[in-house]
Scaffold this motif. Sequence first.
Motif, PDB file in Angstrom:
ATOM      1  N   LEU A  81       0.826  -1.214   0.000  1.00  0.00           N
ATOM      2  CA  LEU A  81       0.000   0.000   0.000  1.00  0.00           C
ATOM      3  C   LEU A  81       0.858   1.261   0.000  1.00  0.00           C
ATOM      4  N   ALA A  82       1.927   1.212   0.768  1.00  0.00           N
ATOM      5  CA  ALA A  82       2.801   2.381   0.857  1.00  0.00           C
ATOM      6  C   ALA A  82       3.824   2.424  -0.266  1.00  0.00           C
ATOM      7  N   GLY A  83       3.838   1.373  -1.087  1.00  0.00           N
ATOM      8  CA  GLY A  83       4.804   1.286  -2.166  1.00  0.00           C
ATOM      9  C   GLY A  83       4.153   1.241  -3.535  1.00  0.00           C
ATOM     10  N   PRO A  84       4.266   0.103  -4.238  1.00  0.00           N
ATOM     11  CA  PRO A  84       3.839   0.060  -5.639  1.00  0.00           C
ATOM     12  C   PRO A  84       2.342  -0.092  -5.858  1.00  0.00           C
ATOM     13  N   MET A  85       1.544  -0.364  -4.781  1.00  0.00           N
ATOM     14  CA  MET A  85       0.117  -0.645  -4.971  1.00  0.00           C
ATOM     15  C   MET A  85      -0.749   0.170  -4.016  1.00  0.00           C
ATOM     16  N   GLU A  94     -12.633   2.626 -21.038  1.00  0.00           N
ATOM     17  CA  GLU A  94     -13.255   1.354 -21.403  1.00  0.00           C
ATOM     18  C   GLU A  94     -14.135   0.790 -20.296  1.00  0.00           C
ATOM     19  N   HIS A  95     -13.699   0.909 -19.028  1.00  0.00           N
ATOM     20  CA  HIS A  95     -14.383   0.222 -17.947  1.00  0.00           C
ATOM     21  C   HIS A  95     -15.050   1.149 -16.931  1.00  0.00           C
ATOM     22  N   GLY A  96     -14.802   2.439 -17.001  1.00  0.00           N
ATOM     23  CA  GLY A  96     -15.374   3.340 -16.016  1.00  0.00           C
ATOM     24  C   GLY A  96     -14.475   3.468 -14.809  1.00  0.00           C
ATOM     25  N   THR A  97     -15.073   3.522 -13.624  1.00  0.00           N
ATOM     26  CA  THR A  97     -14.324   3.762 -12.397  1.00  0.00           C
ATOM     27  C   THR A  97     -13.717   2.465 -11.878  1.00  0.00           C
ATOM     28  N   LEU A  98     -12.408   2.504 -11.624  1.00  0.00           N
ATOM     29  CA  LEU A  98     -11.664   1.344 -11.149  1.00  0.00           C
ATOM     30  C   LEU A  98     -11.104   1.614  -9.758  1.00  0.00           C
ATOM     31  N   ALA A  99     -11.027   0.573  -8.942  1.00  0.00           N
ATOM     32  CA  ALA A  99     -10.352   0.649  -7.649  1.00  0.00           C
ATOM     33  C   ALA A  99      -9.147  -0.277  -7.683  1.00  0.00           C
ATOM     34  N   HIS A 100      -8.015   0.207  -7.176  1.00  0.00           N
ATOM     35  CA  HIS A 100      -6.760  -0.522  -7.211  1.00  0.00           C
ATOM     36  C   HIS A 100      -6.256  -0.757  -5.795  1.00  0.00           C
ATOM     37  N   GLY A 101      -5.509  -1.842  -5.604  1.00  0.00           N
ATOM     38  CA  GLY A 101      -4.873  -2.090  -4.318  1.00  0.00           C
ATOM     39  C   GLY A 101      -4.623  -3.564  -4.109  1.00  0.00           C
ATOM     40  N   PRO A 102      -3.741  -3.918  -3.175  1.00  0.00           N
ATOM     41  CA  PRO A 102      -3.405  -5.325  -2.952  1.00  0.00           C
ATOM     42  C   PRO A 102      -4.586  -6.109  -2.382  1.00  0.00           C
ATOM     43  N   GLY A 103      -5.007  -7.126  -3.106  1.00  0.00           N
ATOM     44  CA  GLY A 103      -6.122  -7.947  -2.661  1.00  0.00           C
ATOM     45  C   GLY A 103      -7.481  -7.429  -3.037  1.00  0.00           C
ATOM     46  N   VAL A 104      -7.550  -6.318  -3.765  1.00  0.00           N
ATOM     47  CA  VAL A 104      -8.859  -5.743  -4.082  1.00  0.00           C
ATOM     48  C   VAL A 104      -9.685  -6.682  -4.963  1.00  0.00           C
ATOM     49  N   PHE A 105      -9.006  -7.393  -5.877  1.00  0.00           N
ATOM     50  CA  PHE A 105      -9.686  -8.312  -6.793  1.00  0.00           C
ATOM     51  C   PHE A 105      -9.704  -9.730  -6.228  1.00  0.00           C
ATOM     52  N   ASP A 106      -8.641 -10.087  -5.515  1.00  0.00           N
ATOM     53  CA  ASP A 106      -8.490 -11.448  -4.993  1.00  0.00           C
ATOM     54  C   ASP A 106      -8.203 -11.387  -3.511  1.00  0.00           C
TER      55      ASP A 106
END
Length: 371
Positions: A81-85, A94-106
């Motif tokens: 979280l404090a680094g690359p993600m 293409e997809h609209g609003t996206l949320a990013h972060g470690p474990g957000v999808f899995d």
Amino acid sequence: MTARVRRYVEHETPTGDAEALNALADLLVARYTELGGVARRVGEPTGDHVTADFPGSPGRADEAPLLFIGHHDTVWPKGQLAGPMPWQVTESAEHGTLAHGPGVFDMKSGLVVMETALEVAARAGVRHRPVRVVVVADEEIGSPTSSTLVRERAEGAFAALGFESPHPGGALKRGRRGSTRLRLNVHGRAAHAALDPEKGISAIDELVDQLVRLREVVGRHSRGVLCNVGTLSGGGKTNVVPEHASADIGLRFADAAVEGAVLAELTALTPVREGARVRTEILSSRPTWAFDGPDDPFSAAVRTAGQRLGQDITAEPAAGAADTNTAGSLGLPTLDGFGPLGAGAHALHERIVLSTLPGRAALVAAILAEL
């Protein structure tokens, strides 16, 4: 839902980090209790699992329950979280609003879909059968401590829903390859490689020959087995005949009969060299969950629930393994992939499409109503 996803993502939970996993487990227990469930942590030294039981509606309390399956561990070490993600919300043409972060999808967004569906069903007064929840802490390494718990939770259930990510495009997952991690351990005898080589038994040479045998076994079932030798270790000095060597191996199976045959051979390997010892250790094993077609009553009910919402629900087999392997292999009607759309599991670009969160929760609530 976005706020809850963010809260869970910002609790970084690497597999095996008991303190981090238990902190999120406490949040889940509190949330399930708030929603009317009886929730608890199931203690493990490497991180606690979570279970919850939601009673059925009046008149339905004695019916077989639905089983909801998820996990709260991730592949990411602390510091992502404090680094690359970092947690961030971005816009995509293409997809609209996206949320990013470690474990957000899995699969922390899938956990939010699960809890929101239960909340929606309660607010809407849906008369539903009981619901069991199991959220495990070691899915990312094959569920070595939680597979038995998943089996226990599956006993007597009506059907199982998994909240992992769907296929690209949103199709659910029905059927998964079996996945086994094993370690091939070899013990030889140390000796000076120049002065007394004949007194030694090379564990590394023995391991090489055993890996050739492994390839022969897999080769006889080449259409149904994927094999990857992931790590090798052994020895230390070039002037010492190595006493110990090992290999960690990942196997994937498309067929349960092939799975049984291959594992039976690999757990019965014998040494090539006199005096050597060979032992195969199963580190984790998720059985094959075979795709048996989309025409069973459970799948039909799920499609009907989707149709009531204007959603076209399809299901396809998946290559990756998950805890739904365990439920599906027991013959329990099972579907997985109820998490939101997204991409990048186990990758730095991991993300979800935020607009798909409500639709997935609505689908699960509709399934509760339909069943």
